[in-house]
Design a protein around this motif. Structure first.
Motif, PDB file in Angstrom:
ATOM      1  N   PHE A   1      -3.023  10.643  -6.997  1.00  0.00           N
ATOM      2  CA  PHE A   1      -3.230  10.250  -8.390  1.00  0.00           C
ATOM      3  C   PHE A   1      -4.116  11.271  -9.103  1.00  0.00           C
ATOM      4  O   PHE A   1      -3.820  11.716 -10.210  1.00  0.00           O
ATOM      5  CB  PHE A   1      -3.875   8.856  -8.451  1.00  0.00           C
ATOM      6  CG  PHE A   1      -3.966   8.298  -9.849  1.00  0.00           C
ATOM      7  CD1 PHE A   1      -3.011   7.409 -10.308  1.00  0.00           C
ATOM      8  CD2 PHE A   1      -4.981   8.673 -10.711  1.00  0.00           C
ATOM      9  CE1 PHE A   1      -3.081   6.900 -11.594  1.00  0.00           C
ATOM     10  CE2 PHE A   1      -5.059   8.178 -11.994  1.00  0.00           C
ATOM     11  CZ  PHE A   1      -4.105   7.281 -12.430  1.00  0.00           C
ATOM     12  N   LYS A   2      -5.219  11.619  -8.453  1.00  0.00           N
ATOM     13  CA  LYS A   2      -6.153  12.571  -9.080  1.00  0.00           C
ATOM     14  C   LYS A   2      -5.461  13.911  -9.324  1.00  0.00           C
ATOM     15  O   LYS A   2      -5.650  14.535 -10.364  1.00  0.00           O
ATOM     16  CB  LYS A   2      -7.382  12.765  -8.185  1.00  0.00           C
ATOM     17  CG  LYS A   2      -8.367  11.617  -8.277  1.00  0.00           C
ATOM     18  CD  LYS A   2      -9.649  11.953  -7.611  1.00  0.00           C
ATOM     19  CE  LYS A   2     -10.729  12.040  -8.657  1.00  0.00           C
ATOM     20  NZ  LYS A   2     -12.059  12.155  -8.084  1.00  0.00           N
TER      21      LYS A   2
ATOM     22  N   SER B   1       0.835  -1.201   0.000  1.00  0.00           N
ATOM     23  CA  SER B   1       0.000   0.000   0.000  1.00  0.00           C
ATOM     24  C   SER B   1       0.877   1.262   0.000  1.00  0.00           C
ATOM     25  O   SER B   1       0.624   2.201  -0.766  1.00  0.00           O
ATOM     26  CB  SER B   1      -0.904  -0.042   1.237  1.00  0.00           C
ATOM     27  OG  SER B   1      -1.683   1.110   1.299  1.00  0.00           O
ATOM     28  N   ILE B   2       1.926   1.247   0.821  1.00  0.00           N
ATOM     29  CA  ILE B   2       2.849   2.402   0.864  1.00  0.00           C
ATOM     30  C   ILE B   2       3.543   2.572  -0.496  1.00  0.00           C
ATOM     31  O   ILE B   2       3.751   3.687  -0.973  1.00  0.00           O
ATOM     32  CB  ILE B   2       3.888   2.203   1.995  1.00  0.00           C
ATOM     33  CG1 ILE B   2       3.189   2.256   3.364  1.00  0.00           C
ATOM     34  CG2 ILE B   2       4.986   3.259   1.922  1.00  0.00           C
ATOM     35  CD1 ILE B   2       4.067   1.831   4.542  1.00  0.00           C
ATOM     36  N   SER B   3       3.846   1.447  -1.146  1.00  0.00           N
ATOM     37  CA  SER B   3       4.556   1.513  -2.432  1.00  0.00           C
ATOM     38  C   SER B   3       3.719   2.221  -3.499  1.00  0.00           C
ATOM     39  O   SER B   3       4.262   2.823  -4.425  1.00  0.00           O
ATOM     40  CB  SER B   3       4.926   0.102  -2.905  1.00  0.00           C
ATOM     41  OG  SER B   3       3.795  -0.573  -3.399  1.00  0.00           O
TER      42      SER B   3
ATOM     43  N   LEU C   1      -4.898   3.911   4.799  1.00  0.00           N
ATOM     44  CA  LEU C   1      -4.492   5.317   4.675  1.00  0.00           C
ATOM     45  C   LEU C   1      -3.578   5.581   3.472  1.00  0.00           C
ATOM     46  O   LEU C   1      -3.822   6.521   2.714  1.00  0.00           O
ATOM     47  CB  LEU C   1      -3.846   5.806   5.976  1.00  0.00           C
ATOM     48  CG  LEU C   1      -4.829   6.002   7.138  1.00  0.00           C
ATOM     49  CD1 LEU C   1      -4.090   6.437   8.406  1.00  0.00           C
ATOM     50  CD2 LEU C   1      -5.909   7.015   6.796  1.00  0.00           C
ATOM     51  N   PRO C   2      -2.544   4.767   3.246  1.00  0.00           N
ATOM     52  CA  PRO C   2      -1.733   5.018   2.037  1.00  0.00           C
ATOM     53  C   PRO C   2      -2.549   4.879   0.742  1.00  0.00           C
ATOM     54  O   PRO C   2      -2.295   5.612  -0.224  1.00  0.00           O
ATOM     55  CB  PRO C   2      -0.647   3.940   2.112  1.00  0.00           C
ATOM     56  CG  PRO C   2      -0.535   3.606   3.545  1.00  0.00           C
ATOM     57  CD  PRO C   2      -1.932   3.715   4.081  1.00  0.00           C
ATOM     58  N   LEU C   3      -3.528   3.966   0.750  1.00  0.00           N
ATOM     59  CA  LEU C   3      -4.345   3.816  -0.463  1.00  0.00           C
ATOM     60  C   LEU C   3      -5.193   5.067  -0.698  1.00  0.00           C
ATOM     61  O   LEU C   3      -5.360   5.518  -1.837  1.00  0.00           O
ATOM     62  CB  LEU C   3      -5.251   2.582  -0.358  1.00  0.00           C
ATOM     63  CG  LEU C   3      -4.566   1.233  -0.571  1.00  0.00           C
ATOM     64  CD1 LEU C   3      -5.564   0.095  -0.438  1.00  0.00           C
ATOM     65  CD2 LEU C   3      -3.895   1.165  -1.947  1.00  0.00           C
ATOM     66  N   ILE C   4      -5.722   5.629   0.387  1.00  0.00           N
ATOM     67  CA  ILE C   4      -6.502   6.872   0.257  1.00  0.00           C
ATOM     68  C   ILE C   4      -5.588   8.007  -0.238  1.00  0.00           C
ATOM     69  O   ILE C   4      -5.960   8.787  -1.122  1.00  0.00           O
ATOM     70  CB  ILE C   4      -7.174   7.237   1.604  1.00  0.00           C
ATOM     71  CG1 ILE C   4      -8.257   6.204   1.926  1.00  0.00           C
ATOM     72  CG2 ILE C   4      -7.772   8.640   1.562  1.00  0.00           C
ATOM     73  CD1 ILE C   4      -8.855   6.338   3.311  1.00  0.00           C
ATOM     74  N   MET C   5      -4.361   8.035   0.318  1.00  0.00           N
ATOM     75  CA  MET C   5      -3.400   9.045  -0.151  1.00  0.00           C
ATOM     76  C   MET C   5      -3.091   8.838  -1.633  1.00  0.00           C
ATOM     77  O   MET C   5      -3.032   9.801  -2.407  1.00  0.00           O
ATOM     78  CB  MET C   5      -2.096   8.947   0.661  1.00  0.00           C
ATOM     79  CG  MET C   5      -2.194   9.521   2.053  1.00  0.00           C
ATOM     80  SD  MET C   5      -0.763   9.052   3.050  1.00  0.00           S
ATOM     81  CE  MET C   5       0.517  10.017   2.279  1.00  0.00           C
TER      82      MET C   5
END
Lengths: 276, 298
Positions: A270-271, A158-160, A261-265
């Motif tokens: 990305f957007k 996820s962090i990656s 949390l990293p996925l939300i980030m």
């Protein structure tokens, strides 16, 4: 969010890539060999070679996994978006009726399954040998260790994704991946020890345990030591105890936060980067 | 019908697209031309919803596109980006199946699509072994994999040789015969698309400099025509006569006297030349091609 056809297609592609390239097989074999070697020779420094108790084995394997899995997961996902951009395929996805959440989730799920498979197969194979040697009464401890190891991998995967979106050049991705690995696996704990020395141990339990939760590697270590009842071994240097509420379910919930949390980030970065 | 209303896009201080308004009519082939950096690709990305305009509105069938509207619209869009290398480890069929699934199309049509773009012999070959031309065909096939109504092609023949370019447009023409596709096609090779498009939008420095059919542009701009005279020998008197009659850009090369003449004076100038027919072997009068229109506008 439901598992849409587009997500399935993206996830299947990522998983299939890793299976076809034998990545899963090689990593699983690596895990199995390393864990068996560590399990057998883990007590060699005290002059004894051979399989020891499961608790001692898990303590040794925890050290191995904290170095091996984070770097593996970070390199697995670190270039995932940059690669799509370099190939030109990212624009095809962006122009398709696929949301950013579907794209990121699809890729994440595919890679997470590949990483989970290699971890489970690798640790599973060595686990069978260990249980045959040590006895089945250690099964639950080993299963929890496997589960925790899978979770650690998913956290760093996820962090990656954040790394993959923040950095578009491969060289920078690699450099930041190595830095993150060093930070979480080594430097963070050195910093905590330094803090304890500087403050002469005046840091309270609450603050100290809170600081441990900020590093998923420490969360993983605590989970494993809690499961084998050897938390004192891990926290001995710190000479502090965790608060009573810091039980395994709470630590798993914190691990889940480290995945989400990293996925939300990633979604927001990305957007901002690709859909501005 | 897709309509862009007063669209601008800024990247910091740089105005990539400035106050562009245009309508893409159903079933037409619109050429978006301009030099590199003129804002073509940014405008295409705005049309696709990949890039958000800094100001302006995008309407589809007179209604403003919402988040859901974009998602629905994208189901009808086929997009062929300029540079795509695809995944070397996948076969042609696997590539089309992947994008068909992602875009909500039918993966079962993959082989048929590959045949349509002339890749029937590469269905089960890995893309890693594909030539540039084959990858462009694969790119076209992926853009068609969701059976779109609206096709956006960004510099589709970039990097192809003349034979590959010709084949590409033949395939595109065949596809359009089967389905009445709306196509927006960007190119900086103007001569390449002028006989294929219904209308042209000419961009320069982010602004839309001209929009219309070629005939409209020719007549509206009243561009000079190109006069080619095959002369027996170089004739200074003829050159002087042409200059006096309003011809400009007079050049002599390899037995040809070439000049630009005002469209409205063509008959008068031709009759003047006939008076010196002893010096002339042949005469031809040509419309300016799109490239000349394009640079004329600039």
């Amino acid at each position: 969010m439901v598992f849409t056809d587009a997500m399935k297609a993206i996830a299947r592609k990522e998983l299939s890539d890793k299976l076809k390239s034998r990545w899963v097989l090689v990593i699983a074999a690596g895990f199995a060999v390393f864990t068996l070697v560590i399990s057998y020779f883990g007590g060699a420094t005290s002059g004894v070679a051979g399989f020891r108790s499961m608790d001692a084995t898990i303590a040794s394997l925890t050290s191995l996994v904290t170095y091996f899995i984070p770097i593996l997961a970070l390199t697995l996902g670190g270039g995932i978006i940059a690669d799509e951009r370099d190939k030109g395929t990212l624009e095809i996805y962006l122009a398709a009726p696929v949301s950013v959440a579907e794209l990121i989730s699809g890729k994440f799920i595919g890679l997470a399954i590949a990483l989970t498979l290699s971890t489970l197969v690798g640790l599973g194979v060595s686990g069978i040998v260990l249980l045959a040697e040590i006895g089945m009464n250690a099964l639950s401890s080993y299963l929890i260790f496997m589960l925790n190891s899978v979770i650690l991998g998913i956290i760093f995967l996820s962090i990656s994704f954040v790394v993959s979106i923040l950095f578009t050049e491969r060289a920078r991705v690699i450099a930041f991946t190595v830095f993150l690995w060093l930070f979480f696996a080594i430097l963070y704990d050195l910093g905590l020890i330094g803090l304890l020395i500087i403050t002469k141990g005046a840091v309270g339990e609450e603050i100290f345990s809170g600081l441990l939760m900020l590093n998923p590697v420490d969360v993983y270590r605590i989970l494993n030591f809690l499961s084998i009842g050897e938390l004192k071994v891990f926290l001995g240097l710190a000479a502090v105890e965790l608060p009573a509420y810091m039980k395994m379910p709470v630590l798993w919930a914190i691990s889940l936060l480290w995945v989400v949390l990293p996925l939300i980030m990633s979604y927001h970065f990305f957007k901002r980067r690709y859909l501005a | 019908m897709l309509e862009l209303c007063d669209i601008s896009k800024n990247f910091g201080d740089i105005k990539a697209v400035e106050s562009v308004s245009l309508k893409v009519k159903e079933g037409e082939m619109l050429g978006l031309v301009g030099p590199n950096g003129s804002g073509k690709s940014t405008l295409l990305k705005i049309m696709l919803g990949i890039s958000r305009p800094s100001s302006g509105r995008i309407l589809l069938n007179n209604g403003e596109l919402t988040e859901k509207g974009w998602r629905d619209f994208r189901k009808q869009i086929g997009y062929m980006p300029e540079r795509v290398s695809f995944y070397d480890n996948l076969t042609g069929r696997e590539t089309i199946e992947l994008f068909a699934r992602v875009k909500g199309g039918s993966a079962a049509n993959a082989i048929e699509l590959l045949k349509k773009v002339g890749l029937e012999n590469a269905v089960d070959r890995r893309v890693g072994g594909f030539s540039k031309g084959m990858r462009q065909r694969l790119n076209l096939a992926q853009s068609l994999s969701n059976d779109p109504d609206f096709l956006v092609l960004d510099e589709p023949t970039s990097g192809l040789d003349p034979v590959g370019t010709k084949e590409f447009y033949k395939i595109l023409s065949d596809v359009r015969k089967i389905k009445n596709l709306t196509v927006v096609l960007s190119s900086h090779i103007l001569a390449e698309i002028e006989d294929k498009i219904d209308r042209v939008a000419v961009m320069k420095a982010g602004r839309l400099n001209a929009l219309g059919s070629l005939e409209d542009l020719y007549s509206g701009l009243s561009l000079p025509m190109r006069l080619h005279i095959l002369v027996k020998d170089r004739d200074a008197g003829l050159e002087e006569l042409l200059r006096r009659e309003g011809a400009v850009d007079i050049n002599y090369k390899d037995g040809h006297l070439i000049a630009s003449i005002p469209r409205e004076d063509k008959l008068r100038i031709l009759s003047v030349i006939m008076e010196r027919k002893e010096s002339v072997d042949d005469i031809s009068l040509r419309e300016p091609n799109l490239e000349e229109v394009f640079f004329g506008i600039h």
